[in-house]
Write a protein that holds these residues in place. Structure first.
Motif, PDB file in Angstrom:
ATOM      1  N   GLU A  85       7.875   6.277  22.106  1.00  0.00           N
ATOM      2  CA  GLU A  85       8.713   5.675  23.131  1.00  0.00           C
ATOM      3  C   GLU A  85      10.186   5.857  22.776  1.00  0.00           C
ATOM      4  N   LEU A  86      11.044   5.744  23.800  1.00  0.00           N
ATOM      5  CA  LEU A  86      12.467   6.002  23.610  1.00  0.00           C
ATOM      6  C   LEU A  86      13.105   5.114  22.534  1.00  0.00           C
ATOM      7  N   PRO A  87      12.843   3.802  22.489  1.00  0.00           N
ATOM      8  CA  PRO A  87      13.464   2.995  21.424  1.00  0.00           C
ATOM      9  C   PRO A  87      13.091   3.483  20.019  1.00  0.00           C
ATOM     10  N   THR A  88      11.864   3.936  19.843  1.00  0.00           N
ATOM     11  CA  THR A  88      11.427   4.453  18.541  1.00  0.00           C
ATOM     12  C   THR A  88      12.184   5.720  18.176  1.00  0.00           C
ATOM     13  N   VAL A  89      12.347   6.618  19.150  1.00  0.00           N
ATOM     14  CA  VAL A  89      13.083   7.855  18.906  1.00  0.00           C
ATOM     15  C   VAL A  89      14.540   7.560  18.591  1.00  0.00           C
ATOM     16  N   LEU A  98      20.610  -2.116  23.420  1.00  0.00           N
ATOM     17  CA  LEU A  98      21.179  -3.202  22.622  1.00  0.00           C
ATOM     18  C   LEU A  98      21.440  -4.425  23.490  1.00  0.00           C
ATOM     19  N   PHE A  99      22.051  -4.215  24.656  1.00  0.00           N
ATOM     20  CA  PHE A  99      22.363  -5.342  25.536  1.00  0.00           C
ATOM     21  C   PHE A  99      21.114  -5.907  26.202  1.00  0.00           C
ATOM     22  N   GLN A 100      20.079  -5.107  26.294  1.00  0.00           N
ATOM     23  CA  GLN A 100      18.811  -5.606  26.845  1.00  0.00           C
ATOM     24  C   GLN A 100      17.981  -6.340  25.795  1.00  0.00           C
ATOM     25  N   GLY A 101      18.473  -6.367  24.569  1.00  0.00           N
ATOM     26  CA  GLY A 101      17.774  -7.078  23.506  1.00  0.00           C
ATOM     27  C   GLY A 101      16.541  -6.369  22.993  1.00  0.00           C
ATOM     28  N   GLN A 102      16.489  -5.041  23.136  1.00  0.00           N
ATOM     29  CA  GLN A 102      15.304  -4.306  22.700  1.00  0.00           C
ATOM     30  C   GLN A 102      15.375  -3.861  21.244  1.00  0.00           C
TER      31      GLN A 102
END
Length: 254
Positions: free
Chosen positions: A170-174, A33-37
């Motif tokens: 990928e991790l964000p998708t999971v 979240l803080f990385q803007g992803q």
């Protein structure tokens, strides 16, 4: 008499494994979240993923099939629904069944395990401070080895499911399509249960229908109907009411 279907030490170990998974997911979500992803649209996907998982695993599986025995289906379908429910952060399957049956037996009375009235609590205290006892009543599932295994190994189920998904996505998708929906699901149910137990006392409890809550937790919008007929597999009493869980039940029941 209530007792564990299995070893209480197994439960304590699994509770630690489950808690470590929740901590890992929460930490990863905050970092991304803080990385803007994450984009704003991801919030919608999270809610949609939660809705689908809750609909199949909790409302159709845990609730209508296992807790209330509202319909019968094939054993393999029962097990799939139990697995889907068990990879959310709700109490593991047989514990959930026990808690919810006790809720109906003592609805909004002293021994109700999740009534907002005993003790009377505000929304935030109810949603975030309610704790469940790690016990399961000996009932008709006492010989169902698969459900017992799921109950005693929920934490490992969460880690294994995550590992399998990470092999393909990928991790964000999971995080968006599985992990975050799993973590927030009990809190959304807590919100739904709080508001659907704020009606006028009907001689039995404070349950009521509140249709807008259906967009968060399918089935809960018809909560007053459900408390009037806990064993009913469909809660929509008028043709323009939409109870998606009853459509699924109609397809799989026998």
């Amino acid at each position: 008499m209530e007792k564990r279907l299995g070893n209480i030490i197994d439960y304590i170990t699994d509770d630690f494994v489950r808690t470590s998974w929740v901590f890992a997911v929460s930490t990863a979500a905050i970092i991304f979240l803080f990385q803007g992803q994450f984009a704003w649209i991801d919030l919608l996907w999270i809610l949609i993923a939660h809705y689908v998982i809750y609909l199949l695993g909790l409302e159709v599986g845990y609730h209508k099939l296992l807790t209330h025995r509202a319909f019968k289906t094939a054993g393999w379908i029962k097990n799939i629904l139990a697995v889907i429910g068990n990879v959310t952060c709700h109490p593991p399957v047989l514990q959930w069944v026990t808690i919810h049956r006790l809720h109906h037996a003592t609805s909004d009375k002293d021994k109700d395990p999740h009534s907002p009235w005993h003790p009377k609590r505000g929304l935030l205290a109810y949603v975030f401070l309610t704790r469940w006892e790690p016990m399961v009543r000996e009932h008709e599932f006492k010989d169902d080895r698969f459900l017992i295994w799921l109950t005693n190994n929920q934490g490992w189920c969460l880690w294994i499911t995550s590992a399998i998904l990470l092999m393909f996505f990928e991790l964000p998708t999971v995080l968006v399509w599985f992990a975050i929906p799993s973590v927030i699901s009990p809190y959304l149910l807590g919100i739904a249960n709080y508001y659907t137990h704020q009606g006028k006392h009907n001689g039995y409890d404070y349950s009521r229908n509140w249709y807008w809550i259906e967009v968060l937790t399918p089935g809960m919008g018809f909560h007053g109907n459900h408390h009037n007929e806990p064993g009913a597999w469909t809660l929509a009493k008028k043709y323009w009411w939409i109870d998606l869980s009853s459509i699924i039940v109609k397809l799989i029941k026998r």
